[in-house]
Design a protein around this motif. Structure first.
Motif, short mmCIF file in Angstrom:
data_model
loop_
_atom_site.label_atom_id
_atom_site.label_comp_id
_atom_site.label_asym_id
_atom_site.label_seq_id
_atom_site.Cartn_x
_atom_site.Cartn_y
_atom_site.Cartn_z
N LEU A 82 0.82 -1.10 -0.02
CA LEU A 82 -0.14 0.13 -0.12
C LEU A 82 0.74 1.38 0.09
O LEU A 82 0.36 2.21 -0.39
CB LEU A 82 -1.03 0.16 1.13
CG LEU A 82 -2.15 -1.04 1.14
CD1 LEU A 82 -2.75 -0.91 2.44
CD2 LEU A 82 -2.97 -0.67 -0.10
N LEU A 85 0.99 2.78 -3.08
CA LEU A 85 -0.28 3.26 -3.62
C LEU A 85 -0.68 4.78 -3.12
O LEU A 85 -1.20 5.66 -3.66
CB LEU A 85 -1.50 2.40 -3.04
CG LEU A 85 -2.83 2.15 -3.76
CD1 LEU A 85 -2.49 1.67 -5.14
CD2 LEU A 85 -3.67 1.08 -3.26
N GLN A 89 1.07 5.73 -7.10
CA GLN A 89 1.78 4.80 -8.09
C GLN A 89 1.03 3.37 -7.93
O GLN A 89 0.20 3.38 -6.85
CB GLN A 89 3.17 4.49 -7.58
CG GLN A 89 4.08 5.80 -8.49
CD GLN A 89 5.51 5.36 -8.33
OE1 GLN A 89 5.92 5.30 -7.08
NE2 GLN A 89 6.19 5.57 -9.00
N PRO A 90 1.14 2.48 -8.73
CA PRO A 90 0.45 1.48 -8.81
C PRO A 90 0.79 0.52 -7.54
O PRO A 90 2.03 0.79 -6.74
CB PRO A 90 0.79 0.48 -10.03
CG PRO A 90 1.26 1.66 -11.07
CD PRO A 90 1.78 2.60 -9.92
N PHE A 91 -0.32 -0.23 -7.09
CA PHE A 91 0.22 -1.24 -6.12
C PHE A 91 1.22 -1.78 -6.04
O PHE A 91 1.47 -2.35 -7.18
CB PHE A 91 -1.21 -2.29 -5.71
CG PHE A 91 -1.12 -2.91 -4.71
CD1 PHE A 91 -1.40 -2.67 -3.35
CD2 PHE A 91 -1.24 -4.39 -4.75
CE1 PHE A 91 -1.29 -3.55 -2.35
CE2 PHE A 91 -1.29 -5.32 -3.86
CZ PHE A 91 -1.30 -4.81 -2.53
N MET A 92 2.03 -2.27 -4.77
CA MET A 92 3.48 -3.07 -5.09
C MET A 92 4.36 -2.25 -5.49
O MET A 92 5.39 -2.91 -5.67
CB MET A 92 3.20 -4.39 -5.63
CG MET A 92 2.13 -5.30 -4.96
SD MET A 92 3.33 -6.32 -3.76
CE MET A 92 1.88 -7.09 -2.78
N THR A 93 4.47 -0.95 -5.95
CA THR A 93 5.51 -0.44 -6.41
C THR A 93 6.57 -0.19 -5.23
O THR A 93 6.00 0.22 -4.22
CB THR A 93 5.04 1.17 -7.12
OG1 THR A 93 4.30 0.78 -7.82
CG2 THR A 93 6.25 1.93 -7.51
N MET C 1 -5.74 2.35 -9.59
CA MET C 1 -6.37 2.42 -8.51
C MET C 1 -7.61 1.70 -8.23
O MET C 1 -7.97 0.72 -7.51
CB MET C 1 -6.49 3.85 -7.88
CG MET C 1 -7.05 4.00 -6.61
SD MET C 1 -6.08 3.26 -5.14
CE MET C 1 -7.07 3.01 -3.67
N ILE C 4 -7.49 -2.35 -9.01
CA ILE C 4 -7.11 -3.22 -8.03
C ILE C 4 -8.08 -3.07 -6.58
O ILE C 4 -7.97 -4.21 -5.68
CB ILE C 4 -5.74 -2.80 -7.45
CG1 ILE C 4 -4.91 -3.87 -6.81
CG2 ILE C 4 -5.44 -1.54 -6.53
CD1 ILE C 4 -4.32 -4.83 -7.39
N MET C 55 -3.93 -1.30 -14.63
CA MET C 55 -3.05 -1.11 -13.73
C MET C 55 -1.86 -2.29 -13.69
O MET C 55 -1.99 -3.33 -13.97
CB MET C 55 -3.58 -1.24 -12.07
CG MET C 55 -2.82 -0.60 -11.42
SD MET C 55 -2.77 -1.20 -9.72
CE MET C 55 -2.06 -2.80 -10.11
N GLN C 56 -0.86 -1.44 -13.95
CA GLN C 56 0.62 -2.45 -13.91
C GLN C 56 1.05 -2.38 -12.43
O GLN C 56 1.43 -1.42 -11.88
CB GLN C 56 1.72 -1.62 -15.19
CG GLN C 56 1.13 -1.12 -16.10
CD GLN C 56 0.66 -2.32 -17.20
OE1 GLN C 56 0.92 -3.37 -17.07
NE2 GLN C 56 0.24 -1.96 -18.40
N MET C 57 1.25 -3.76 -12.04
CA MET C 57 1.46 -4.08 -10.66
C MET C 57 2.70 -3.63 -10.56
O MET C 57 3.90 -3.90 -11.27
CB MET C 57 1.16 -5.49 -10.41
CG MET C 57 1.42 -5.63 -9.10
SD MET C 57 -0.05 -6.14 -8.09
CE MET C 57 0.44 -7.49 -7.47
N GLY C 58 3.19 -3.02 -9.45
CA GLY C 58 4.61 -2.59 -9.04
C GLY C 58 5.06 -1.66 -10.14
O GLY C 58 6.38 -1.59 -9.90
N ASN C 59 4.26 -1.08 -11.30
CA ASN C 59 4.93 -0.16 -11.77
C ASN C 59 5.89 -0.84 -13.15
O ASN C 59 6.90 -0.11 -13.68
CB ASN C 59 5.67 1.14 -11.28
CG ASN C 59 5.09 2.33 -11.90
OD1 ASN C 59 4.38 2.34 -12.99
ND2 ASN C 59 5.44 3.36 -11.62
#
Lengths: 137, 134, 491
Positions: A82, A85, A89-93, C1, C4, C55-59
């Motif tokens: 989170l 987030l 930025q996306p989840f898990m960045t 956002m 997810i 959404m791209q997970m973890g960028n």
């Protein structure tokens, strides 16, 4: 299984294996290793201790019941995801920061979560199996 | 090398499927493990076998050798962990089933526990042996 | 956002249910989580006004990382999942099954929802496998939670068949990866075109078998009636509403995005499977004497309708499929919950032991008949519009055989529901069956009424959902939008 040799050595091995598991967890930061195999080693330590000294003795060495540890580990892993987030930025960045000159980041926190989850899940399975095996005997 | 592995995958699938078709649940579980390994090897082979150098770059270093394909390894690792979890659950499930039902033969496990004759064909009173659920 | 969120909400709920040790707190958390999931589903659907959400997970950029995609199909399924979750949780709270709740019932339900929504939203085929496993493992534990004899016996079969389909799915993914070198669904869609037709068809059939096992289509349906009637009714209602639909979703996704080349072969096979599923399921349902077994066979049979639209592969047909899937999720969950109430109020689920319920509980008859009519596809219920659309699409395509089967199965469903009504509600009670519980059931009728009235409302005012289903169908038939949204380039 209650031989003197096993009981004595398991005390030393228990500490040693736990240290090794934490070493593996932290080593996973940059090199092969990580939360998963670290947890496996730690489970090995507890399983050995339970074999030598009995289930209740091994349970007393746990800070929390195993299933609670699973929840805690998942919570830590979720929170580490989170953080990205919150930075839009996306989840898990991954987010990186420096603490006392050490480069730390959310992946490490995630790995700790994995460690606790795997540890709790496997340990509860092993304890449950050993308990039901005792019933059969 | 790929051809050799393909034959191995095929052989493992054959062994595993044979075991999974047996009525005994432990044989089924062993069959599942064998087939699971076959599937993992299949993914490994599908990722092409080339280099044996690990896909790791030393700090500050550069890629010199052609490295092994890391993606199948990641996939297999995931699949192994899932398969391990499933197998562990299966052992416990079969153990409990054996305790409660008294058999490890999947075909001997009854499908219906309430005897349910077809409606409106039967007139005589039923034996009140049903199990009222919680 | 927004993509997810339908994953994070049940995940957070499940984790909190694991961490919080108080049962009462878990119950409120569970309900709050289900409501929040519903809200997240609605939010996701409103976000789709701006196009497909990615959404791209973890960028990590698209073909390399894990992508989550929400088009109209995914978003609608997620939304209805939320509705079913709320209804089932409301029922479960009233059921108050303390031993199972102590063993982690609420956490498991929400982990199941994580798996279901993950499968609906992921844009990566290996990730789809992982979400399948998440929902399977949760469902295994839910299936045998409490470890009654019937549960263990059904659980063993469910477990065995699920393992088999997982392995097949995994092997199919491996072969697909070996052939194309890609795992991202959008990336795959651009690459399968280059494959040899024979290889493509073989892969398609592997996926058909793997997902067909999960969706319980002919000839792979036998496990479902053997296991779904076993666990407590809240769990079977949840499984019936959600799990087979995940299989159907995977089939629709794969056979509209990847395998659209040899349609004369692949989609003809799907059409045959659909027709046989419809017919065999409906006929077997007539031969059953126990309420939840009847519903299980009806569940199997009606999966055929969803596949029928996929097999026809026209905009109208896919609209019908999507609409049918959404409607069926609501209706079959409602019927399973009603079956639970009948079982409690009548003291049995076996038809010959039931009777006279109409005189004692007229409202229960209403709550049974509303979803039952919708299942049979009578106007003005939502099931009617779904069937009408599918039949129209079939006639349009000149596939008169499948249309005839579809209409016949509608009649057989009505007959089957009529038998249940006549046996459980209408006929004289068999003997002294006065051991009725005094506990009120109004609170448990509430979720059933919610689902039933929703099905009625969607029938009377079908336009909005029909239009959304149509959007979903058009997106499915024109995958370039999906590919563009994920990869940022057009095919």
């Amino acid at each position: 299984m209650n031989t003197l040799i096993l009981q004595t050595t398991s005390r030393f091995l228990f500490t040693l294996l736990l240290l090794l598991s934490i070493f593996l967890l932290l080593r996973g930061h940059n090199e092969p290793g990580g939360g998963f195999i670290g947890a496996l080693v730690a489970v090995g330590a507890y399983a050995l201790y339970a074999l030598a000294h009995g289930l209740s003795a091994a349970r007393q060495l746990l800070p929390l019941p195993p299933l609670r540890l699973v929840g805690l580990g998942l919570l830590i892993a979720l929170l580490s995801g989170l953080v990205g987030l919150l930075n839009q930025q996306p989840f898990m960045t991954g987010v990186w920061f420096k603490v006392l000159g050490l480069k730390l980041g959310t992946p490490v926190i995630f790995d700790i979560g994995v460690y606790l989850t795997v540890f709790g899940a496997l340990l509860s399975a092993i304890f449950a199996l050993e308990e039901s095996a005792k019933e059969v005997r | 090398m790929e051809v050799l592995l393909s034959f191995l995958v095929g052989g493992l699938f054959a062994v595993g499927v044979y075991l999974m078709l047996r009525p005994h649940l432990i044989q089924f579980l062993i069959g599942f493990l064998v087939v699971g390994n076959a599937a993992n090897l299949l993914i490994f082979t599908a990722g092409r076998l080339g280099s044996q150098f690990p896909p790791l770059v030393p700090p500050g270093g550069e890629l010199l050798e052609p490295i092994a394909n890391p993606l199948p390894q990641a996939l297999i690792l995931t699949a192994i962990v899932i398969g391990f979890g499933l197998a562990a659950f299966g052992i416990v499930l079969f153990f409990r089933a054996q305790q409660e039902l008294g058999t490890l033969n999947g075909e001997a496990m009854p499908e219906q526990f309430e005897t349910a004759p077809l409606p409106s064909l039967v007139d005589e009173p039923q034996t009140p042996q049903e199990r009222v659920p919680a | 956002m927004s993509v997810i969120l339908p994953l994070l909400v049940p995940l957070t709920t499940a984790i909190l249910c694991l961490v919080v040790p108080y049962r009462t707190a878990q119950r409120y958390l569970s309900l709050a989580g289900a409501l929040a999931l519903l809200a997240a589903g609605l939010y996701l659907l409103t976000q789709l006004e701006d196009g497909i959400q990615v959404m791209q997970m973890g960028n990590w950029p698209a073909p390399f990382g894990i992508t989550f995609v929400a088009d109209h199909l995914s978003a609608l399924l997620v939304l209805v999942t939320g509705v079913v979750a709320v209804a089932v949780t409301l029922y479960a709270l009233e059921e108050n099954d303390a031993p199972r709740e102590r063993q982690g019932y609420h956490a498991l339900v929400h982990f199941l929802l994580v798996g279901v929504n993950g499968a609906f939203l992921t844009g990566d085929i290996f990730n789809l496998y992982v979400w399948f496993e998440v929902l399977l493992i949760s469902s295994f534990v839910l299936m045998v939670l409490g470890a009654e004899r019937a549960q263990l016996s059904g659980g063993v079969k469910y477990f065995a068949v699920s393992l088999l389909s997982s392995i097949l799915f995994l092997s199919a993914v491996g072969l697909l990866y070996g052939a194309t070198g890609a795992l991202n669904l959008a990336d795959l869609a651009t690459r399968v075109e280059a494959l040899a037709p024979g290889l493509r068809s073989a892969l398609a059939m592997l996926f058909l078998v793997a997902f067909g096992l999960k969706a319980a289509v002919f000839p792979f349906f036998f496990w479902l009636p053997a296991s779904y009637p076993a666990p407590p009714v809240t769990i079977s209602a949840l499984f019936a509403g959600l799990l087979t639909k995940v299989g159907v979703y995977a089939l629709i996704r794969v056979f509209t995005l990847l395998f659209t080349y040899e349609t004369a072969f692949t989609h003809q096979v799907i059409l045959w499977v659909a027709g046989l599923t419809l017919l065999v399921g409906a006929l077997l349902a007539l031969a059953q004497g126990e309420l939840r077994r009847i519903l299980s066979f009806q569940l199997v049979s009606h999966i055929g309708y969803m596949l029928m639209g996929l097999g026809l592969l026209s905009p109208l047909a896919l609209t019908g499929s999507v609409f049918y899937a959404l409607n069926h999720m609501l209706v079959i969950s409602a019927l399973f919950l009603v079956a639970g109430l009948i079982q409690r109020l009548g003291g049995s689920g076996v038809l010959v032991r039931l009777g006279g319920l109409y005189r004692q509980q007229p409202w229960l008859a209403v709550w049974f008949l509303l979803p039952a009519f919708s299942l049979a596809g009578l106007p003005p219920f939502s099931g009617f519009w779904a069937k009408f659309t599918l039949a129209a699409a079939g006639l349009e395509a000149g596939q008169y055989g499948i249309v005839a089967v579809a209409l016949l199965v509608g009649l057989l469903t009505l007959l089957s529901m009529g038998i249940v009504f006549a046996e459980a509600f209408w006929k004289e009670p068999p003997k002294a069956s006065a051991n009725l519980e005094a506990r009120g059931w109004a609170a448990q009728a509430l979720p059933i009424a919610l689902l039933a009235l929703l099905a009625l409302g969607l029938g009377l005012w079908a336009e909005p959902l029909l239009r959304l289903s149509q959007k979903a169908a058009l997106e499915l038939l024109e995958p370039s939008g999906y590919i563009q949204a994920v990869l940022g380039v057009s095919r």
